[in-house]
Scaffold this motif. Structure first.
Motif, short mmCIF file in Angstrom:
data_model
loop_
_atom_site.label_atom_id
_atom_site.label_comp_id
_atom_site.label_asym_id
_atom_site.label_seq_id
_atom_site.Cartn_x
_atom_site.Cartn_y
_atom_site.Cartn_z
N ALA A 190 52.53 6.74 77.29
CA ALA A 190 54.24 7.33 77.82
C ALA A 190 54.09 7.11 79.07
CB ALA A 190 54.41 8.66 77.25
N GLY A 191 53.18 6.46 79.94
CA GLY A 191 53.36 6.59 81.28
C GLY A 191 52.87 7.72 82.14
N TRP A 192 52.19 8.79 81.49
CA TRP A 192 51.98 10.12 82.16
C TRP A 192 50.57 9.80 83.15
CZ3 TRP A 192 52.17 15.00 78.88
CH2 TRP A 192 53.62 14.96 78.30
N ALA A 193 50.57 10.33 84.14
CA ALA A 193 49.26 10.00 85.37
C ALA A 193 48.08 10.78 84.50
CB ALA A 193 49.65 10.72 86.36
N PRO A 194 46.92 10.03 84.79
CA PRO A 194 45.64 10.72 84.31
C PRO A 194 45.61 12.22 84.75
CG PRO A 194 45.18 8.60 85.23
CD PRO A 194 46.58 8.73 85.45
N ASP A 195 45.12 13.12 84.00
CA ASP A 195 44.78 14.35 84.30
C ASP A 195 45.91 15.14 84.80
OD1 ASP A 195 42.02 13.93 83.66
OD2 ASP A 195 41.51 13.49 85.70
N LEU A 211 58.05 11.70 72.84
CA LEU A 211 57.21 11.10 71.77
C LEU A 211 55.66 11.63 71.97
CD1 LEU A 211 58.98 7.51 72.20
CD2 LEU A 211 59.04 9.35 70.30
N VAL A 212 55.29 12.07 73.20
CA VAL A 212 54.05 12.74 73.13
C VAL A 212 53.92 14.01 72.43
CG1 VAL A 212 52.42 13.67 75.02
CG2 VAL A 212 53.90 11.47 75.58
N ALA A 213 54.94 14.77 72.69
CA ALA A 213 54.97 16.03 71.98
C ALA A 213 54.73 15.99 70.52
CB ALA A 213 56.27 16.95 72.26
N THR A 214 55.41 14.75 69.97
CA THR A 214 55.22 14.78 68.54
C THR A 214 54.17 13.93 68.15
OG1 THR A 214 56.28 12.42 68.48
CG2 THR A 214 57.89 14.22 68.45
N GLY A 215 53.21 13.32 69.29
CA GLY A 215 52.00 12.88 68.90
C GLY A 215 52.40 11.38 68.40
#
Length: 244
Positions: free
Chosen positions: A192-197, A181-185
């Motif tokens: 999406a729960g990704w860590a910063p940086d 869902l990140v890849a699609t924008g």
């Protein structure tokens, strides 16, 4: 991708309380007529759910998880793999990093911090699929979704992927369910729960040889797309010339 209108209305009453639909629509940037049409048809788009969630300062993933097709979305969050993180770095940024490293070596300069463009980039869907491919991934997703392979390919070529297909692909590939869902924008990395940086760290940790190989693969794909576009334009031009 949609959710049942009845379930959406139940959820909206729970999270919005006495706030009117009109006020919710204004805050979410949604036309009242658009939501009304969706409710009449009995299906509300997941984009509407996401927009309302953001307007009410609610976690989008948690909101989607209240609906049947996404019940495991919140519990299915996993940190993206190194390959997934690199897939969400644009071709330009990859090439810029290679140039920066070479300049630093030649000039004995201190490393420059990575300043990456936001996701998604122009080939983010294809790059993510390549990063998580466990063998015939596209064929498996299309077959499970009862979709013609060419229709699935058309979405990829247009750098689109429905939320349902993105989650289904992640399930088959055994990666975090929100990562596609990140890849699609549809989701931001933070949502999406990704860590910063996380992307910047993945880039810094990638060896020069691996970075060069990845850039070469991306350029080869880009070259094929450019040749296809050039051939299409030439064919159209030939038709117009023959028509006089």
């Amino acid at each position: 991708m949609t959710v049942p209108a009845k379930l959406f209305q139940q959820w909206l009453r729970t999270v919005a309380g006495d706030t009117s639909q009109a006020a919710v629509c204004r805050s979410a940037g949604i036309k009242r007529s658009t939501l009304a049409q969706q409710l009449v048809r009995g299906r509300v788009s997941v984009a509407t759910v996401a927009a309302v969630s953001r307007a009410l300062n609610l976690p989008v993933v948690a909101s989607l998880s209240t609906f049947p097709l996404f019940t495991d979305l919140a519990t299915g969050i996993k940190a993206p793999t190194q390959a997934e993180l690199l897939s969400q770095i644009s071709d330009y940024d990859l090439l810029q990093e290679i140039l920066n490293r070479q300049t630093q070596v030649e000039g004995a300069l201190a490393p420059k911090p990575a300043l990456l463009t936001s996701v998604p980039h122009r080939s983010s869907v294809r790059a993510w699929l390549d990063a998580v491919d466990v063998g015939e991934l596209r064929q498996r997703v299309a077959r499970d979704a009862d979709m013609a392979p060419q229709n699935f390919s058309a979405q990829i070529s247009a750098n689109r992927l429905s939320a349902e297909l993105a989650v289904a692909t992640a399930r088959i590939a055994n990666v975090g369910l929100t990562n596609g869902l990140v890849a699609t924008g549809f989701l931001s990395p933070t949502e999406a729960g990704w860590a910063p940086d996380a992307r910047e760290l993945a880039l810094r940790q990638t060896a020069n040889s691996a970075l060069a190989s990845l850039a070469a693969q991306r350029l080869e794909i880009l070259g094929r797309l450019m040749r296809r576009n050039e051939d299409d334009r030439a064919a159209v031009q030939s038709i117009w010339e023959n028509l006089g």
